[in-house]
Design an enzyme around this catalytic site. Structure first.
Site, PDB file in Angstrom:
ATOM      1  N   GLY A   1       0.815  -1.212   0.000  1.00 19.48           N
ATOM      2  CA  GLY A   1       0.000   0.000   0.000  1.00 19.48           C
ATOM      3  C   GLY A   1       0.847   1.259   0.000  1.00 19.48           C
ATOM      4  CG  ASP A   2       3.280   2.100   3.245  1.00 16.27           C
ATOM      5  OD1 ASP A   2       2.180   2.649   3.453  1.00 16.27           O
ATOM      6  OD2 ASP A   2       3.886   1.447   4.113  1.00 16.27           O
TER       7      ASP A   2
END
Length: 309
Positions: A248-249
């Site tokens: 996600g990052d």
């Protein structure tokens, strides 16, 4: 320069054991440490994509010193963390090598004093003035006002700097109301914000609450983006199996990279999905192989929907 904000930085510690069993002693086969917290993860990926990055937030105590020492060895990332009296938190991940499962233990973070928060706001205001874009990422440590991200969004917007918000719960709710350029919740965070478990309806509702663009992370189903120009779904070319830690990052980094490179939205989403999928496939959590990323980028499927959001 891209500015990333990690108010609750961490020293990420990963233990690997052959098999994790409750109520038992374990021999650790491998230990790794690195600077952590969502914004620092985003900064590391942005630097790997070739961008100049400045990372700010808080750091304190011996763990904070370790974070800063290791950050100094990260090419392309400038350390602008604000010192605090309390100790930076640790996050402990225990990886079961037999099943691949990970058990996570996250400390709450240091208590931030009012004077420390004021010092951060002053530093942030100076950094924003020279930034091409800002990413506000992760949880809030104790002592930081719940409306902190809303305040930081307004500061960036007043400076004419586009801002991406990636958080959850009440900080997300208040931050969205400050009208960030992009928010990137996952499906659970989006449902908590809007009350809707239908992704398209929920992204539209999040836009009505103030976000200009909502990019929903749907796990293996890729990204769904909605803004005034339309809506798009971006997915990897095939199912990606591996370790999703940090994916996600990486997607946030891909979105910011596309933003500062002034790519059209389909290309931004393709970049975000490709670097996220490459992160899942990497043997080390939160890293990615450049060649794998470039190969995936050519094959990411982006489906436009011409109806206005």
């Amino acid at each position: 320069m891209i500015l990333t904000v990690t108010l609750n930085t961490a020293l990420d510690i990963t233990y690997r054991v052959r098999t994790l069993r409750p109520h038992a002693s374990h021999r650790v086969t491998e230990v790794t440490e690195r600077p952590g917290g969502k914004g620092l993860n985003v900064a590391r990926v942005l630097a790997a994509l070739g961008h100049r990055v400045t990372a700010t937030g808080f750091a304190g105590g011996r763990t904070g010193r370790s974070v800063r020492d290791q950050l100094a060895d990260t090419s392309g990332v400038v350390d602008a963390l604000v010192p605090v009296a309390g100790a930076t938190r640790r996050t402990i991940a225990v990886v079961d090598q037999t099943t691949g499962d990970t058990t996570q233990l996250n400390e709450p973070g240091p208590i931030i004093a009012p004077a420390e928060w004021s010092a951060f706001l002053e530093s942030y205001g100076e950094l924003v003035s020279s930034a091409a874009a800002v990413a506000l990422c992760g949880s809030l440590p104790p002592g930081v006002p719940v409306g902190a991200y809303a305040q930081l969004v307004r500061t960036a917007r007043a400076a004419g700097v586009p801002v991406l918000l990636d958080t959850s719960g009440e900080p997300l709710r208040r931050g969205v109301a400050a009208r960030p350029d992009v928010v990137k919740p996952n499906a659970d965070e989006l449902a908590e914000l809007t009350g809707s478990h239908e992704p398209l309806q929920a992204t539209r509702d999040a836009r009505r609450r103030g976000a200009h663009t909502v990019v929903a992370s749907l796990g293996a189903k890729g990204l769904l983006a909605v803004n005034a120009e339309g809506r798009w779904r971006a997915v990897p070319p095939s199912r990606v199996l591996g370790n999703p830690t940090g994916a996600g990052d990486s997607a946030v980094a891909g979105l910011l990279s596309g933003l500062v490179d002034v790519l059209p939205w389909p290309a931004r989403l393709a970049r975000a999905v490709a670097v996220s999928a490459a992160t899942v496939l990497a043997p080390v959590a939160g890293e990615f192989d450049r060649r794998t990323y470039e190969e995936l980028l050519e094959r990411v499927i982006v489906t436009p929907h011409n109806a206005a959001a």
